[in-house]
Design a protein around this motif. Structure first.
Motif, PDB file in Angstrom:
ATOM      1  N   ILE A 131       0.839  -1.205   0.000  1.00  0.00           N
ATOM      2  CA  ILE A 131       0.000   0.000   0.000  1.00  0.00           C
ATOM      3  C   ILE A 131       0.868   1.247   0.000  1.00  0.00           C
ATOM      4  O   ILE A 131       0.620   2.203  -0.741  1.00  0.00           O
ATOM      5  CB  ILE A 131      -0.948  -0.017   1.218  1.00  0.00           C
ATOM      6  N   LEU A 135       0.853   4.027  -2.897  1.00  0.00           N
ATOM      7  CA  LEU A 135       0.437   5.372  -2.518  1.00  0.00           C
ATOM      8  C   LEU A 135       1.448   6.410  -2.977  1.00  0.00           C
ATOM      9  O   LEU A 135       1.087   7.521  -3.359  1.00  0.00           O
ATOM     10  CB  LEU A 135       0.274   5.429  -1.000  1.00  0.00           C
ATOM     11  N   TYR A 139      -0.470   6.697  -6.905  1.00  0.00           N
ATOM     12  CA  TYR A 139      -1.486   7.561  -6.287  1.00  0.00           C
ATOM     13  C   TYR A 139      -0.857   8.760  -5.604  1.00  0.00           C
ATOM     14  O   TYR A 139      -1.414   9.270  -4.642  1.00  0.00           O
ATOM     15  CB  TYR A 139      -2.308   6.756  -5.279  1.00  0.00           C
ATOM     16  N   PRO A 142      -3.258  12.160  -5.961  1.00  0.00           N
ATOM     17  CA  PRO A 142      -4.420  12.148  -5.052  1.00  0.00           C
ATOM     18  C   PRO A 142      -4.014  12.191  -3.591  1.00  0.00           C
ATOM     19  O   PRO A 142      -4.671  12.849  -2.768  1.00  0.00           O
ATOM     20  CB  PRO A 142      -5.121  10.822  -5.382  1.00  0.00           C
ATOM     21  N   PHE A 143      -2.908  11.525  -3.277  1.00  0.00           N
ATOM     22  CA  PHE A 143      -2.432  11.496  -1.885  1.00  0.00           C
ATOM     23  C   PHE A 143      -2.105  12.898  -1.406  1.00  0.00           C
ATOM     24  O   PHE A 143      -2.526  13.328  -0.322  1.00  0.00           O
ATOM     25  CB  PHE A 143      -1.206  10.585  -1.816  1.00  0.00           C
ATOM     26  N   ILE A 146      -5.301  15.070  -1.179  1.00  0.00           N
ATOM     27  CA  ILE A 146      -6.166  14.780  -0.039  1.00  0.00           C
ATOM     28  C   ILE A 146      -5.503  15.253   1.253  1.00  0.00           C
ATOM     29  O   ILE A 146      -6.189  15.623   2.209  1.00  0.00           O
ATOM     30  CB  ILE A 146      -6.524  13.280  -0.008  1.00  0.00           C
TER      31      ILE A 146
END
Lengths: 171, 105
Positions: A131, A135, A139, A142-143, A146
Motif C-alpha cells: 500500500i 500510494l 497515487y 491524489p495522496f 487529499i
C-alpha cells in the motif's frame, strides 16, 4: 478457506447490522452515538477478515479513535440529554418509505444482475508495504491533494471554533 | 463459503440503513452519523472488490474515503456546534430562517 470464516462473518455482520439499526432507529441520541462504536468496529473486523489488515487498523484508529470521540463530544455538547424523548424525533415516514424501498430494489437488482469475476481466496499477507509503495507511486497526486484537503478542513474547524470562544470572552 | 455477494448485500444493507437515518431523522447529529454509516458501507464494498480483483486499488480508494470522512466530521461537527450555540437546537426542521417569511409557521 478455513471453516471458521462463515461463523466470524455472521457474527461481525450481526454486530454491525444491530449497531446500524440502533443508530438509524433509536429514540435516544446517546444510544445512537454509542452504537457507532459497534458499527465501526464490526466493519473494521470485516475488513481484516477480507485480508485488508492495514485498512482495518486505520479504520479503528481513525473512526473509533478520532471520529467517534468527536461525535460523542458533539452529542454531549448539543443535545439536551434530559429530554430523551425529544432528542431524536422522526420526520415524515410517508416521504421516506418510498425512497427507501426504491433504494433497496435498485441495490438488490444491481448486485444480482451484475456478473462479477470468480471469487479469489483470501491471502492473509501483510499489505502495508505494498500500500505504501502504491500510494507514493501511482497515487501520489491524489495522496498530496487529499493531504491538503485534510489540512484545510482541520484549519477551518479550528478557525470556526476559535472565533466563537473569542466572542464568548468578549461578551 | 463467504463470497463477494455476501459482502455486497451486507454493504447494501448498511447503506440503506444510513440512508434511512438521513431521510427519517430530524436531528443533524444523527444525519451526520448516518452519512458516516453510508461512507463505511461503501468502504466495505471497496475492500471486498479489492480482494475480488486481487489488487490494492480498492483499499486505496477506501483510504481516501476515510480521509474525506475525517474532514467531513471535523467541519460538520464544528458547524453543528456553532449552530447549536446560536440557535440552541440542531433539529433540521427548526433551521428554516431562509424560508419564505409569509409561509413561516
Amino acid at each position: 478457506m478455513s471453516p471458521i470464516e462463515p461463523l466470524v462473518f455472521t457474527g461481525l455482520a450481526a454486530l454491525t447490522i444491530t449497531a446500524c439499526t440502533l443508530i438509524a432507529f433509536s429514540k435516544n441520541l446517546v444510544y445512537s452515538a454509542f452504537s457507532l462504536l459497534g458499527a465501526f468496529a464490526g466493519i473494521a473486523g470485516l475488513m481484516i477478515l477480507l485480508g485488508a489488515d492495514f485498512v482495518g487498523v486505520i479504520q479503528i484508529l481513525v473512526y473509533v479513535g478520532g471520529i467517534l470521540v468527536l461525535y460523542l463530544f458533539a452529542v454531549l455538547m448539543t443535545a439536551g440529554i434530559g429530554d430523551v424523548k425529544l432528542s431524536n424525533p422522526v420526520i415524515s415516514v410517508k416521504i421516506a418509505a418510498p425512497a427507501l424501498v426504491l433504494l433497496v430494489l435498485l441495490l438488490g437488482k444491481l448486485i444480482y444482475s451484475t456478473h462479477w469475476f470468480a471469487a479469489e481466496t483470501t491471502t492473509f499477507a501483510p499489505t502495508t508495504s505494498a500500500i505504501g509503495e502504491t500510494l507514493l507511486k501511482e497515487y501520489l497526486l491524489p495522496f498530496e491533494l487529499i493531504s491538503i484537503l485534510l489540512l484545510a478542513a482541520l484549519v477551518g474547524a479550528v478557525a470556526m471554533a476559535r472565533r466563537e470562544v473569542k466572542e464568548g470572552k468578549g461578551s | 463459503m463467504i463470497t463477494l455477494n455476501h459482502y455486497l448485500v451486507l454493504s447494501a444493507a448498511l447503506f440503506v440503513m444510513g440512508f434511512a437515518g438521513v431521510v427519517l431523522r430530524r436531528n443533524a447529529l444523527v444525519i451526520f452519523m448516518s452519512i458516516e454509516l453510508m461512507l463505511n458501507a461503501v468502504n466495505l464494498s471497496f475492500v471486498a472488490f479489492s480482494r475480488q480483483f486481487g489488487n490494492l486499488d480498492g483499499q486505496l480508494a477506501s483510504f481516501f474515503v476515510i480521509v474525506l470522512a475525517a474532514a467531513e466530521a471535523a467541519i460538520g461537527l464544528a458547524i453543528i456546534v456553532l449552530v447549536f450555540r446560536r440557535r440552541a437546537t440542531v433539529q433540521t426542521t427548526a433551521l428554516n430562517t431562509l424560508r419564505d417569511a409569509t409561509n413561516a409557521s
